[in-house]
Design an enzyme around this catalytic site. Structure first.
Site, PDB file in Angstrom:
ATOM      1  N   PRO A 173       0.792  -1.229   0.000  1.00  0.00           N
ATOM      2  CA  PRO A 173       0.000   0.000   0.000  1.00  0.00           C
ATOM      3  C   PRO A 173       0.826   1.283   0.000  1.00  0.00           C
ATOM      4  O   PRO A 173       0.280   2.360  -0.191  1.00  0.00           O
ATOM      5  CB  PRO A 173      -0.814  -0.110   1.299  1.00  0.00           C
ATOM      6  N   CYS A 174       2.150   1.217   0.237  1.00  0.00           N
ATOM      7  CA  CYS A 174       2.925   2.464   0.368  1.00  0.00           C
ATOM      8  C   CYS A 174       3.954   2.676  -0.736  1.00  0.00           C
ATOM      9  O   CYS A 174       3.958   3.729  -1.381  1.00  0.00           O
ATOM     10  CB  CYS A 174       3.641   2.489   1.720  1.00  0.00           C
TER      11      CYS A 174
END
Ligand SMILES: NC(=O)c1ccc[n+]([C@@H]2O[C@H](COP(=O)([O-])OP(=O)(O)OC[C@H]3O[C@@H](n4cnc5c(N)ncnc54)[C@H](O)[C@@H]3O)[C@@H](O)[C@H]2O)c1
Length: 449
Positions: free
Chosen positions: A269-270
């Protein structure tokens, strides 16, 4: 130290943060718009999957309450962390669609409070957002001035899912963008009380902290991509072994050995989003961002390169077994995971795919319903496949060495992206195809580097 800390957003980052603060004896009020997450935290049960979270929550000495009422939570606390999601927007930046409604609510609650309050924005935002949108909204709704009756810090996290509890309590450093000294001092005192070690705090302005957050992750993605580039070179160079090459690189103190594995692309997600956001920021202000763009482009190409390799080796009408759907071990998160992207790429070309993940089968099913088959066990996945791809370095996948060595087992090809398996144990029972190794490179038992 304030009497209680409220945390708005009890997701993959916020829930472990709440647990860690309570673990250090602080009184925590968790807030979420999801009744299920609020109910879970109130029972001291993990609202999300994260290793170690259940134990920390169950044993934390600090009081933990949970509510959907933001107003009440702000009223009853002295510090409010905002940890809601910031989805990517079409331009490559981060949307404040969840952050701004929370800021409105926090601001309205603060209007009725006489005492000083510190708001800490932990959600990842684009450079300029804290000063440009968050601050004016908080000031307008609260009627208070930032730097006087109200403190505002931007304090993003660098945790990795699967080790959030450890990472939160033992960070390399804590990044703080502060409205003023009082706000920064208060947040520093809070971290000094909570951290397991004396990590440095990097205190600066909002915009520098916003840029630093994206820069750290973009630097790491560049390093990963560099190691992957070396792996692709080694594959075409007789006798070359990427682990041997990167072990030398890692000894150079200017480089360091972390994130130099030389395998397949990064996901999660990052990393992909932070890299794209830095490039989008640069483009938007007319600064060159070639490096970040090349990293993203190279990373996206990894799945295609892996798919080509699979297709070269796959027998006609053969089935591909993809092992690992989470973007890294110890998490069920499949966002941008190489295993999931590879499965989708092959399935969309009509190739039969059966996949297995020790933890992420359900999240893969939710992310791509019915797109490919899922096996409930490693054994079944291995039994049904003609070619196996180890896409996530889960330690459990080492069991393949035993499974494939059984007398009844078919001889299959194994593409080992992370060089987890022992080629000596597989010799004679599988066609072992490690990434990052040139032909003729010694195949001795490989120790973990
Ligand atoms: N997950 C990571 O690995 C990670 C790492 C570093 C930074 N971040 C950043 O942290 C932030 C949060 O990420 P996450 O992965 O925990 O997100 P998440 O989606 O797992 O959790 C967000 C939570 O916020 C809640 N929420 C949304 N709107 C709300 C509202 N108005 N009031 C109360 N609750 C609300 C949602 O119900 C959800 O539980 C993001 O900005 C992300 O980029 C995440």
């Amino acid at each position: 130290m304030p009497e209680a800390i409220s945390i708005v957003g009890l997701g993959r980052l916020g829930a472990p943060m709440a647990a860690c603060l309570a673990h250090k004896g602080l009184r925590v009020i968790g807030v979420d718009s999801s009744p299920a997450k609020v109910a879970a935290l109130a029972r001291r049960e993990p609202p999300v999957h994260e290793p170690g979270l259940a134990e920390v929550l169950a044993n934390a000495p600090g009081e933990i309450t949970a509510t959907m009422d933001l107003h009440e939570a702000v009223r009853d606390s002295g510090v409010t962390f905002i940890v809601v999601a910031t989805p990517s927007d079409p331009g490559g930046g981060f949307s404040l669609s969840q952050v701004l409604p929370v800021c409105e609510g926090v601001g309205r609650a603060l209007r009725e409070k006489a005492s000083y309050h510190l708001v800490v924005l932990t959600s990842t935002v684009m450079p300029g957002a804290t000063g440009g949108q968050v601050r004016p909204l908080l000031e307008d709704r609260s009627g208070k001035t930032c730097g006087r009756e109200l403190g505002l810090c931007y304090n993003p996290e660098f945790i990795a899912l699967g080790s959030v509890v450890r990472d939160f309590l033992n960070p390399d450093f804590v990044l703080v963008g502060e409205s003023d000294r009082r706000a920064g001092d208060l947040l520093e005192a809070l971290y000094r009380r909570v951290l397991d070690r004396h990590s440095p705090l990097a205190r600066m302005s909002w915009v520098n902290a916003e840029l630093a957050k994206l820069a750290v992750n973009t630097y790491v993605t560049t390093k990963i991509t560099f190691a992957n580039m070396l792996a692709r070179i080694c594959e075409r160079l007789d006798g070359a072994d990427v682990d041997v090459v990167t072990s030398a690189l890692g000894l150079d103190s200017r480089i360091g050995k972390k994130y130099l594995k030389g395998a397949i692309g990064y996901g999660g997600p990052c990393f992909p989003r932070d890299n794209l956001a830095l490039a989008a920021l640069a483009r938007g202000i007319g600064a060159p961002a070639d490096l970040a763009e090349a990293t993203d482009r190279t990373n996206r190409g990894e799945v295609e390169r892996l798919a080509e390799r699979v297709l070269q080796r796959l027998p006609r009408d053969g089935t591909v077994g993809v092992l690992g759907l989470s973007y890294k071990p110890d998490t069920d998160v499949v966002e941008e995971s190489q295993g999931l992207l590879l499965s989708l790429r092959l399935a969309s070309a009509g190739i039969p795919v059966v996949a297995f993940d020790p933890l992420a089968n359900e999240s893969a099913q939710r992310a791509a319903p019915g797109a490919f088959q899922l096996a409930p066990t490693l054994e079944e996945c291995a039994r049904r496949a003609d070619l196996l791809v180890l896409a996530t370095p889960w330690p459990q996948l080492k069991e393949l060495e035993v499974l494939l060595s059984r007398p009844a087992s078919r001889r299959v090809a194994v593409i080992d992206c992370w060089r987890q398996l022992d080629p000596v144990l597989l010799s004679g029972v599988a066609e072992y195809l490690p990434l990052g190794i040139g032909s003729g490179a010694p195949r001795a038992r490989r120790e973990e580097k």
